[in-house]
Design a protein around this motif. Structure first.
Motif, mmCIF file in Angstrom:
data_model
loop_
_atom_site.group_PDB
_atom_site.id
_atom_site.type_symbol
_atom_site.label_atom_id
_atom_site.label_comp_id
_atom_site.label_asym_id
_atom_site.label_seq_id
_atom_site.Cartn_x
_atom_site.Cartn_y
_atom_site.Cartn_z
ATOM 1 N N ASP A 30 91.855 -16.001 -4.637
ATOM 2 C CA ASP A 30 92.066 -17.335 -4.424
ATOM 3 C C ASP A 30 91.294 -17.835 -5.909
ATOM 4 O OD1 ASP A 30 93.170 -17.349 -2.245
ATOM 5 O OD2 ASP A 30 91.879 -18.358 -1.028
ATOM 6 N N ASP B 88 90.892 -17.345 6.161
ATOM 7 C CA ASP B 88 92.192 -17.073 5.999
ATOM 8 C C ASP B 88 92.560 -15.830 5.245
ATOM 9 O OD1 ASP B 88 91.179 -18.803 3.808
ATOM 10 O OD2 ASP B 88 93.192 -19.060 3.126
ATOM 11 N N HIS B 89 91.359 -15.118 5.036
ATOM 12 C CA HIS B 89 91.484 -13.851 4.187
ATOM 13 C C HIS B 89 90.963 -12.604 5.207
ATOM 14 C CE1 HIS B 89 92.797 -15.463 0.338
ATOM 15 N NE2 HIS B 89 92.371 -16.555 0.807
ATOM 16 N N HIS C 3 85.383 -20.110 -6.503
ATOM 17 C CA HIS C 3 85.881 -20.510 -5.047
ATOM 18 C C HIS C 3 85.085 -20.266 -3.737
ATOM 19 C CE1 HIS C 3 89.335 -21.121 -2.207
ATOM 20 N NE2 HIS C 3 89.212 -19.935 -1.803
ATOM 21 N N MET D 235 92.447 -23.259 -6.955
ATOM 22 C CA MET D 235 92.462 -23.873 -5.574
ATOM 23 C C MET D 235 91.829 -25.161 -5.578
ATOM 24 S SD MET D 235 94.022 -21.722 -3.301
ATOM 25 C CE MET D 235 93.211 -21.766 -1.772
ATOM 26 N N HIS E 195 87.602 -12.259 -1.141
ATOM 27 C CA HIS E 195 86.539 -13.209 -0.713
ATOM 28 C C HIS E 195 86.450 -13.221 1.113
ATOM 29 C CE1 HIS E 195 89.608 -15.915 -0.743
ATOM 30 N NE2 HIS E 195 89.221 -16.862 -0.448
ATOM 31 N N HIS F 89 97.553 -17.151 -2.337
ATOM 32 C CA HIS F 89 98.534 -18.470 -1.856
ATOM 33 C C HIS F 89 99.584 -18.573 -2.872
ATOM 34 C CE1 HIS F 89 95.577 -19.521 1.275
ATOM 35 N NE2 HIS F 89 94.618 -19.234 0.195
HETATM 36 ZN ZN LIG Z 1 92.611 -18.424 0.750
#
Ligand SMILES: [Zn+2]
Length: 244
Positions: free
Chosen positions: A176, A67-68, A157, A193, A63, A223
């Protein structure tokens, strides 16, 4: 140094955020791009095996949350390599503009984990993530990239979230859709998440059905630590816990 999860699948990143490198002979696929600060880890590892970023043939995204995608634009242009993302997350990858989210971050700040995420993110450039200028989009099926991942649509998500199944490696990269470390509460073990990051929390729970049908000895997450009891058991735990 990246950690070998199974032959040909490496995990790198830090205690809070993971990304993965799939090796298929000398060609490689980067799965997600973590935080901008992760790039030296990738380059050091590639150098140690006598290769370079030029051996990365493709980048695939579970996605497009920031943070990806940290190192994605750099790898895209340096390799160079195409970046594949689900069509429903393509705009977010190109612009960094995030969909509306279901919950507020505010209540989570009673957990030290939420502060730690902000601090570690800031140190690793999370708030200066470069947009991905060019992406190629998919919806379903197999991706013709090293490792030949099967796309498992798992929206919720984010609108275009997918997991990647690598049947011949016995690996499911859940992204996630599930985690074993909740980056906002610090809770460990399989769970969904937090709602504060979700585009649609109920859809995120419904998407677990697509994961529990998959047979994979190793499940990997954006994560948290790898899980070795199979996706069905992870999904059962996540359902017990419910929304976080
Ligand atoms: Zn993430």
């Amino acid at each position: 140094m990246p950690e070998l999860v199974v032959p040909g699948v490496h995990r790198f990143g830090n205690a809070l955020v993971n990304c993965y490198l799939i090796e298929d002979g000398n060609s490689m696929t980067l799965v997600d791009g973590g935080l901008p600060g992760f790039r030296p880890q990738l380059d050091d590892y590639l150098r140690s095996r006598g290769s370079s970023v030029a051996d990365i043939e493709a980048v695939i995204l579970t996605h497009a949350h920031s943070d990806h995608v940290g190192i994605v634009e750099g790898v895209r242009t340096d390799a160079p390599a195409p970046v594949h993302v689900h069509e429903a997350d393509a705009e977010m990858a190109r612009t960094g503009k995030v969909h509306p989210r279901e919950g507020s971050m505010f209540p989570y700040f009673r957990h030290p984990a939420a502060w730690k995420l902000m601090a570690v993110g800031a140190r690793n450039g999370a708030f200066k993530t470069p947009n991905v200028e060019e992406v190629s989009t998919f919806t379903d099926g197999d991706l013709d990239v090293p490792g030949r991942p099967r796309i498992v649509p798992t929206p919720g998500h984010s609108p275009g979230h997918v997991a990647f199944h690598l049947p011949d490696r016995g690996v499911l990269i859940a992204g996630d859709a599930l985690c074993t470390y909740n980056p906002l509460t610090g809770a460990r073990g399989p769970q969904v998440m937090p709602k504060a990051f979700a585009a649609d929390a109920l859809q995120m729970l419904a998407s677990l059905e697509a994961l529990e049908r998959i047979d994979a000895p190793i499940t990997l997450f954006g994560h948290g630590e790898p899980w070795t009891e199979g996706p069905a058991a992870a999904v059962a735990r996540a359902r017990e816990i419910g929304l976080t």
